[in-house]
Scaffold this motif. Structure first.
Motif, PDB file in Angstrom:
ATOM      1  N   LEU A 100      26.197  41.165  52.687  1.00 36.14           N
ATOM      2  CA  LEU A 100      27.411  41.975  52.598  1.00 36.14           C
ATOM      3  C   LEU A 100      28.620  41.115  52.252  1.00 36.14           C
ATOM      4  CD1 LEU A 100      28.713  44.778  52.909  1.00 36.14           C
ATOM      5  CD2 LEU A 100      29.046  44.243  55.320  1.00 36.14           C
ATOM      6  N   GLN A 101      28.704  39.939  52.842  1.00 35.97           N
ATOM      7  CA  GLN A 101      29.806  39.033  52.532  1.00 35.97           C
ATOM      8  C   GLN A 101      29.744  38.605  51.061  1.00 35.97           C
ATOM      9  OE1 GLN A 101      29.161  36.009  55.497  1.00 35.97           O
ATOM     10  NE2 GLN A 101      30.435  37.028  57.008  1.00 35.97           N
ATOM     11  N   ASP A 102      28.554  38.275  50.570  1.00 43.31           N
ATOM     12  CA  ASP A 102      28.395  37.896  49.161  1.00 43.31           C
ATOM     13  C   ASP A 102      28.758  39.060  48.240  1.00 43.31           C
ATOM     14  OD1 ASP A 102      27.542  35.395  49.963  1.00 43.31           O
ATOM     15  OD2 ASP A 102      25.407  35.816  49.635  1.00 43.31           O
ATOM     16  N   PHE A 103      28.290  40.254  48.605  1.00 44.18           N
ATOM     17  CA  PHE A 103      28.591  41.432  47.800  1.00 44.18           C
ATOM     18  C   PHE A 103      30.092  41.683  47.751  1.00 44.18           C
ATOM     19  CE2 PHE A 103      29.759  45.883  47.691  1.00 44.18           C
ATOM     20  CZ  PHE A 103      29.265  46.245  46.445  1.00 44.18           C
ATOM     21  N   THR A 104      30.752  41.599  48.903  1.00 47.96           N
ATOM     22  CA  THR A 104      32.192  41.857  48.975  1.00 47.96           C
ATOM     23  C   THR A 104      32.962  40.891  48.081  1.00 47.96           C
ATOM     24  OG1 THR A 104      31.964  42.722  51.215  1.00 47.96           O
ATOM     25  CG2 THR A 104      34.166  42.060  50.535  1.00 47.96           C
ATOM     26  N   LEU A 105      32.583  39.643  48.104  1.00 50.71           N
ATOM     27  CA  LEU A 105      33.236  38.650  47.249  1.00 50.71           C
ATOM     28  C   LEU A 105      33.027  38.995  45.775  1.00 50.71           C
ATOM     29  CD1 LEU A 105      34.776  35.972  46.972  1.00 50.71           C
ATOM     30  CD2 LEU A 105      32.562  34.808  47.058  1.00 50.71           C
ATOM     31  N   GLY A 106      31.804  39.300  45.393  1.00 49.87           N
ATOM     32  CA  GLY A 106      31.517  39.679  44.011  1.00 49.87           C
ATOM     33  C   GLY A 106      32.228  40.953  43.605  1.00 49.87           C
ATOM     34  N   PHE A 107      32.271  41.918  44.505  1.00 48.98           N
ATOM     35  CA  PHE A 107      32.952  43.175  44.237  1.00 48.98           C
ATOM     36  C   PHE A 107      34.430  42.937  43.964  1.00 48.98           C
ATOM     37  CE2 PHE A 107      35.583  46.669  45.663  1.00 48.98           C
ATOM     38  CZ  PHE A 107      35.056  47.732  44.954  1.00 48.98           C
ATOM     39  N   ASN A 108      35.081  42.190  44.849  1.00 50.00           N
ATOM     40  CA  ASN A 108      36.519  41.946  44.694  1.00 50.00           C
ATOM     41  C   ASN A 108      36.819  41.221  43.386  1.00 50.00           C
ATOM     42  OD1 ASN A 108      37.150  43.203  47.112  1.00 50.00           O
ATOM     43  ND2 ASN A 108      37.042  41.318  48.278  1.00 50.00           N
ATOM     44  N   THR A 109      36.016  40.247  43.040  1.00 51.10           N
ATOM     45  CA  THR A 109      36.222  39.500  41.803  1.00 51.10           C
ATOM     46  C   THR A 109      36.050  40.399  40.584  1.00 51.10           C
ATOM     47  OG1 THR A 109      35.423  37.476  42.863  1.00 51.10           O
ATOM     48  CG2 THR A 109      35.417  37.512  40.458  1.00 51.10           C
ATOM     49  N   THR A 110      34.976  41.158  40.563  1.00 51.61           N
ATOM     50  CA  THR A 110      34.705  42.028  39.414  1.00 51.61           C
ATOM     51  C   THR A 110      35.729  43.144  39.305  1.00 51.61           C
ATOM     52  OG1 THR A 110      32.355  41.503  39.557  1.00 51.61           O
ATOM     53  CG2 THR A 110      32.949  43.490  38.332  1.00 51.61           C
ATOM     54  N   LYS A 111      36.124  43.706  40.431  1.00 46.10           N
ATOM     55  CA  LYS A 111      37.134  44.766  40.415  1.00 46.10           C
ATOM     56  C   LYS A 111      38.445  44.252  39.829  1.00 46.10           C
ATOM     57  CE  LYS A 111      39.709  47.911  43.391  1.00 46.10           C
ATOM     58  NZ  LYS A 111      39.920  48.419  44.735  1.00 46.10           N
ATOM     59  N   LYS A 112      38.852  43.068  40.241  1.00 43.84           N
ATOM     60  CA  LYS A 112      40.084  42.481  39.716  1.00 43.84           C
ATOM     61  C   LYS A 112      39.983  42.270  38.208  1.00 43.84           C
ATOM     62  CE  LYS A 112      41.530  40.106  43.899  1.00 43.84           C
ATOM     63  NZ  LYS A 112      41.650  38.819  44.591  1.00 43.84           N
ATOM     64  N   GLU A 113      38.849  41.790  37.746  1.00 48.19           N
ATOM     65  CA  GLU A 113      38.659  41.555  36.313  1.00 48.19           C
ATOM     66  C   GLU A 113      38.718  42.855  35.520  1.00 48.19           C
ATOM     67  OE1 GLU A 113      38.405  38.890  34.174  1.00 48.19           O
ATOM     68  OE2 GLU A 113      39.124  37.812  35.929  1.00 48.19           O
ATOM     69  N   ILE A 114      38.042  43.871  36.010  1.00 53.95           N
ATOM     70  CA  ILE A 114      38.043  45.166  35.317  1.00 53.95           C
ATOM     71  C   ILE A 114      39.447  45.753  35.304  1.00 53.95           C
ATOM     72  CG2 ILE A 114      37.231  47.551  35.452  1.00 53.95           C
ATOM     73  CD1 ILE A 114      34.516  46.411  36.363  1.00 53.95           C
ATOM     74  N   GLN A 115      40.137  45.674  36.427  1.00 53.29           N
ATOM     75  CA  GLN A 115      41.500  46.189  36.474  1.00 53.29           C
ATOM     76  C   GLN A 115      42.416  45.408  35.534  1.00 53.29           C
ATOM     77  OE1 GLN A 115      42.234  46.029  40.709  1.00 53.29           O
ATOM     78  NE2 GLN A 115      41.885  48.223  40.920  1.00 53.29           N
ATOM     79  N   TYR A 116      42.219  44.111  35.469  1.00 50.31           N
ATOM     80  CA  TYR A 116      43.045  43.273  34.601  1.00 50.31           C
ATOM     81  C   TYR A 116      42.840  43.628  33.123  1.00 50.31           C
ATOM     82  CZ  TYR A 116      44.880  39.154  32.227  1.00 50.31           C
ATOM     83  OH  TYR A 116      45.563  38.326  31.389  1.00 50.31           O
ATOM     84  N   ILE A 117      41.588  43.717  32.694  1.00 54.49           N
ATOM     85  CA  ILE A 117      41.356  43.982  31.272  1.00 54.49           C
ATOM     86  C   ILE A 117      41.750  45.410  30.895  1.00 54.49           C
ATOM     87  CG2 ILE A 117      39.618  42.199  30.906  1.00 54.49           C
ATOM     88  CD1 ILE A 117      37.450  44.278  31.131  1.00 54.49           C
ATOM     89  N   THR A 118      41.559  46.372  31.798  1.00 55.91           N
ATOM     90  CA  THR A 118      41.968  47.737  31.463  1.00 55.91           C
ATOM     91  C   THR A 118      43.493  47.876  31.519  1.00 55.91           C
ATOM     92  OG1 THR A 118      41.527  48.451  33.738  1.00 55.91           O
ATOM     93  CG2 THR A 118      39.810  48.874  32.096  1.00 55.91           C
ATOM     94  N   LYS A 119      44.140  47.145  32.417  1.00 60.03           N
ATOM     95  CA  LYS A 119      45.599  47.187  32.496  1.00 60.03           C
ATOM     96  C   LYS A 119      46.188  46.642  31.195  1.00 60.03           C
ATOM     97  CE  LYS A 119      49.541  45.289  34.934  1.00 60.03           C
ATOM     98  NZ  LYS A 119      50.008  44.256  35.838  1.00 60.03           N
ATOM     99  N   GLU A 120      45.654  45.524  30.737  1.00 60.59           N
ATOM    100  CA  GLU A 120      46.137  44.943  29.468  1.00 60.59           C
ATOM    101  C   GLU A 120      45.957  45.935  28.321  1.00 60.59           C
ATOM    102  OE1 GLU A 120      44.070  41.288  28.717  1.00 60.59           O
ATOM    103  OE2 GLU A 120      45.648  40.099  29.606  1.00 60.59           O
ATOM    104  N   LEU A 121      44.831  46.592  28.287  1.00 60.55           N
ATOM    105  CA  LEU A 121      44.537  47.547  27.238  1.00 60.55           C
ATOM    106  C   LEU A 121      45.504  48.740  27.290  1.00 60.55           C
ATOM    107  CD1 LEU A 121      42.771  48.653  24.926  1.00 60.55           C
ATOM    108  CD2 LEU A 121      41.407  49.742  26.699  1.00 60.55           C
ATOM    109  N   VAL A 122      45.679  49.300  28.466  1.00 61.01           N
ATOM    110  CA  VAL A 122      46.579  50.453  28.607  1.00 61.01           C
ATOM    111  C   VAL A 122      47.995  50.067  28.190  1.00 61.01           C
ATOM    112  CG1 VAL A 122      47.627  52.009  30.293  1.00 61.01           C
ATOM    113  CG2 VAL A 122      45.171  51.599  30.350  1.00 61.01           C
ATOM    114  N   GLU A 123      48.435  48.891  28.584  1.00 58.82           N
ATOM    115  CA  GLU A 123      49.773  48.453  28.189  1.00 58.82           C
ATOM    116  C   GLU A 123      49.874  48.268  26.682  1.00 58.82           C
ATOM    117  OE1 GLU A 123      50.547  44.996  30.591  1.00 58.82           O
ATOM    118  OE2 GLU A 123      50.955  46.197  32.375  1.00 58.82           O
ATOM    119  N   SER A 124      48.842  47.737  26.057  1.00 60.57           N
ATOM    120  CA  SER A 124      48.892  47.562  24.606  1.00 60.57           C
ATOM    121  C   SER A 124      48.809  48.900  23.877  1.00 60.57           C
ATOM    122  CB  SER A 124      47.758  46.620  24.129  1.00 60.57           C
ATOM    123  OG  SER A 124      46.500  47.240  24.245  1.00 60.57           O
ATOM    124  N   LEU A 125      48.093  49.878  24.426  1.00 59.48           N
ATOM    125  CA  LEU A 125      48.019  51.195  23.812  1.00 59.48           C
ATOM    126  C   LEU A 125      49.343  51.938  23.925  1.00 59.48           C
ATOM    127  CD1 LEU A 125      44.484  52.405  24.968  1.00 59.48           C
ATOM    128  CD2 LEU A 125      45.148  51.684  22.676  1.00 59.48           C
TER     129      LEU A 125
END
Length: 127
Positions: A100-125
């Motif tokens: 669970l600890q490993d999953f939580t770390l991976g989840f937080n990292t991936t969520k941040k990455e997805i939010q970052y790339i979609t945020k950049e995209l939405v701002e550019s659109l």
């Protein structure tokens, strides 16, 4: 061994994993909505890598949730039977805690990455 304490801890994990599952569904909708635009505006290898990590997270969450529910069930049996011969349950508990600890770390990292790339995209659109 305090089986009730382990049970409540496992129950808390089930609640957290259910929340993560909902978050993953939201992120999936976000990716589905912007996937074509992401491919056009972002590095395709980076997007592919994130999507693969995301799919792995979804699988891991589902499997971990099922295992944790089963573990919680085994703990409930141990409480009801007043049986002290459940050494495997304590080992399982510690293993699930680590996963669970490993999953939580991976989840937080991936969520941040997805939010970052979609945020950049939405701002550019918007521009």
């Amino acid at each position: 061994m305090d089986w009730q304490k382990l049970y409540w801890e496992a129950d808390n994990w089930v609640n957290h994993l259910t929340f993560y599952e909902d978050e993953l569904q939201f992120l999936q909708k976000l990716l589905d909505r912007y996937f074509e635009d992401l491919v056009q505006y972002q590095n395709l290898d980076e997007i592919r890598e994130e999507v693969m990590r995301f799919q792995d997270l979804k699988y891991t969450c589902s499997k971990l949730l099922a295992n944790t529910r089963e573990h919680r069930h085994q703990l409930a049996l141990a409480i009801n039977e007043k049986d002290t011969e459940h050494g495997f349950t304590q080992q399982t508990h510690l293993g699930l805690q680590e996963k669970l600890q490993d999953f939580t770390l991976g989840f937080n990292t991936t969520k941040k990455e997805i939010q970052y790339i979609t945020k950049e995209l939405v701002e550019s659109l918007k521009q």
